[in-house]
Scaffold this motif. Structure first.
Motif, short mmCIF file in Angstrom:
data_model
loop_
_atom_site.label_atom_id
_atom_site.label_comp_id
_atom_site.label_asym_id
_atom_site.label_seq_id
_atom_site.Cartn_x
_atom_site.Cartn_y
_atom_site.Cartn_z
N GLY A 101 0.80 -1.23 0.00
CA GLY A 101 0.00 0.00 0.00
C GLY A 101 0.83 1.27 0.00
N ALA A 102 0.32 2.27 -0.72
CA ALA A 102 0.96 3.59 -0.78
C ALA A 102 -0.04 4.59 -1.33
CB ALA A 102 2.21 3.54 -1.66
N GLY A 103 0.25 5.87 -1.16
CA GLY A 103 -0.62 6.90 -1.69
C GLY A 103 -0.61 6.94 -3.21
N ARG A 104 -1.72 7.39 -3.77
CA ARG A 104 -1.83 7.49 -5.23
C ARG A 104 -1.54 8.92 -5.68
NH1 ARG A 104 -7.21 3.91 -6.87
NH2 ARG A 104 -6.64 2.00 -5.71
N VAL A 105 -0.65 9.03 -6.63
CA VAL A 105 -0.28 10.35 -7.15
C VAL A 105 -1.40 10.87 -8.04
CG1 VAL A 105 1.38 11.62 -8.56
CG2 VAL A 105 2.17 9.75 -7.06
N LEU A 106 -1.75 12.15 -7.86
CA LEU A 106 -2.79 12.80 -8.66
C LEU A 106 -2.16 13.80 -9.61
CD1 LEU A 106 -5.39 13.54 -5.83
CD2 LEU A 106 -5.39 11.60 -7.40
N SER A 107 -2.61 13.81 -10.84
CA SER A 107 -2.09 14.74 -11.84
C SER A 107 -2.43 16.18 -11.45
CB SER A 107 -2.69 14.42 -13.21
OG SER A 107 -2.25 15.34 -14.17
N GLY A 108 -1.42 17.03 -11.41
CA GLY A 108 -1.63 18.44 -11.12
C GLY A 108 -1.83 18.75 -9.65
N LYS A 109 -1.65 17.77 -8.77
CA LYS A 109 -1.82 17.97 -7.33
C LYS A 109 -0.51 17.72 -6.60
CE LYS A 109 -6.41 18.40 -7.65
NZ LYS A 109 -6.59 18.15 -9.10
N GLY A 110 -0.28 18.50 -5.57
CA GLY A 110 0.93 18.31 -4.78
C GLY A 110 0.80 17.19 -3.77
N TYR A 111 -0.44 16.83 -3.45
CA TYR A 111 -0.70 15.80 -2.44
C TYR A 111 -1.12 14.49 -3.09
CZ TYR A 111 -5.37 17.70 -3.35
OH TYR A 111 -6.52 18.16 -3.96
N LYS A 112 -1.10 13.43 -2.31
CA LYS A 112 -1.56 12.11 -2.76
C LYS A 112 -2.91 11.81 -2.12
CE LYS A 112 3.15 10.27 -3.17
NZ LYS A 112 4.10 9.24 -2.69
N GLU A 113 -3.61 10.82 -2.67
CA GLU A 113 -4.84 10.34 -2.05
C GLU A 113 -4.69 8.85 -1.74
OE1 GLU A 113 -8.44 11.48 -4.04
OE2 GLU A 113 -8.32 13.47 -3.13
N TYR A 114 -5.53 8.39 -0.83
CA TYR A 114 -5.34 7.06 -0.26
C TYR A 114 -6.61 6.23 -0.34
CZ TYR A 114 -1.28 9.59 1.34
OH TYR A 114 -0.13 10.35 1.36
N ARG A 115 -6.45 4.94 -0.65
CA ARG A 115 -7.57 4.01 -0.76
C ARG A 115 -7.37 2.87 0.22
NH1 ARG A 115 -8.80 7.85 -3.11
NH2 ARG A 115 -9.58 8.12 -5.25
N LEU A 116 -8.39 2.57 1.00
CA LEU A 116 -8.30 1.56 2.04
C LEU A 116 -7.94 0.19 1.46
CD1 LEU A 116 -8.64 1.15 5.09
CD2 LEU A 116 -11.05 0.62 4.69
N GLY A 117 -8.47 -0.14 0.30
CA GLY A 117 -8.23 -1.45 -0.31
C GLY A 117 -6.80 -1.69 -0.75
N ASP A 118 -5.98 -0.63 -0.77
CA ASP A 118 -4.59 -0.78 -1.20
C ASP A 118 -3.70 -1.38 -0.12
OD1 ASP A 118 -5.30 0.34 -3.59
OD2 ASP A 118 -4.52 2.35 -3.14
N TYR A 119 -4.19 -1.44 1.12
CA TYR A 119 -3.36 -1.86 2.24
C TYR A 119 -3.67 -3.30 2.67
CZ TYR A 119 -2.22 3.05 2.24
OH TYR A 119 -1.81 4.30 1.84
N PHE A 161 -3.75 25.83 -3.19
CA PHE A 161 -4.09 24.68 -2.35
C PHE A 161 -3.74 23.36 -3.04
CE2 PHE A 161 -7.08 21.38 -0.97
CZ PHE A 161 -6.84 21.38 0.40
N TYR A 162 -4.01 23.27 -4.32
CA TYR A 162 -3.76 22.02 -5.04
C TYR A 162 -2.27 21.69 -5.17
CZ TYR A 162 -8.65 21.53 -6.47
OH TYR A 162 -10.01 21.35 -6.48
#
Length: 265
Positions: A101-119, A161-162
């Motif tokens: 599991g790890a955060g997912r990189v988003l295009s054009g965003k400085g932050y990542k997002e996270y999905r419970l099923g990835d862990y 913010f993004y």
């Protein structure tokens, strides 16, 4: 190693451990009496147990080494061996469950997002349990992680913010998922559309209320797990150092026990 040297060294090591156990035990008792929040109450019993255990085992080692009580030394070595085995097993287990599991990189965003099923399934079940999550959520709310997040980014435009680098907990718990396509009004203030979000139930869970936000979202649980992964990896390094120290002390204890048997034969 001579009888006197090994016994004296073991006695000193256990005396130091005994002294260290006192503030740990006092801290646990103080916390149990002064705790107000669910998060604080969650910590008091483990701290007390660790303090009592260290105190008892260090006393056994100290008495066994300095007073030459062979069965105390034997009990001490058995417990130490169990600790070493458990420590090795725990380190391997922690590595296995945190390897996925790890955060997912988003295009054009400085932050990542996270999905419970990835862990890992084990972490998903433990964190996803209703009673466990209630306590975790209470800790997150009490820590005011999203309040600080709100105050820190309140004056930023949507473009600014993004580009912000957010922690996994901030990304998962303090803002809605990128899937929701909400309109940005502020870091914790978003306008919902009229659509039904079939692919991501977190969109319907989101609330602009600072006490709610996305603390009930699956993304928040995933963000917490990702943060937990980072913490556990640091703990694993400390645990390995601790295991090395335990093995050294155990070796000294074995010398003291062996020498005590020879001295009586």
């Amino acid at each position: 190693m001579s009888f006197r040297l090994s016994n004296n060294l073991l006695g000193i090591l256990n005396f130091v451990t005994f002294l260290l156990s006192i503030p740990i035990l006092v801290a646990g008792i103080w916390l149990s009496r002064k705790a107000i929040t669910e998060c604080e109450r969650f910590l008091d019993k483990p701290i007390i147990i660790v303090g009592v255990f260290l105190m008892v085992i260090s006393l056994a080692g100290f008495v066994g080494a300095c007073c030459h009580v062979k069965w105390f030394l034997w009990l001490y070595l058995v417990v130490m061996l169990i600790l070493i085995v458990l420590g090795i097993a725990g380190t391997i287990f922690a590595f296995v469950v945190t390897n996925k599991g790890a955060g997912r990189v988003l295009s054009g965003k400085g932050y990542k997002e996270y999905r419970l099923g990835d862990y890992s399934n084990w972490l998903q079940k433990r964190v996803g349990d209703e009673n466990n999550w209630f306590k975790i959520k209470s800790c997150l709310v009490d820590s005011k992680v999203c309040t600080e997040f709100h105050n820190q980014h309140i004056n930023e435009s949507v473009t600014e913010f993004y580009k912000v680098l957010l922690s996994s907990i901030q990304s998962g718990c303090c803002k809605p998922s990128n899937d929701c396509q909400f309109t940005f009004l502020g870091p914790t203030n978003w306008t919902k559309g009229n659509g039904v979000f079939i692919n991501n139930t977190d969109c319907n869970t989101w609330s602009n209320d600072l006490g709610t936000l996305c603390f009930n979202c699956q993304a928040c649980k995933a963000g917490f797990i990702d943060n937990l992964k980072s913490s556990w990896k640091k703990v694993m390094v400390v645990n390995i150092i601790f295991l090395v120290c335990l093995i050294i002390v155990y070796s000294v204890g074995c010398c003291a026990f062996s020498n005590s048997r020879k001295s009586k034969s």
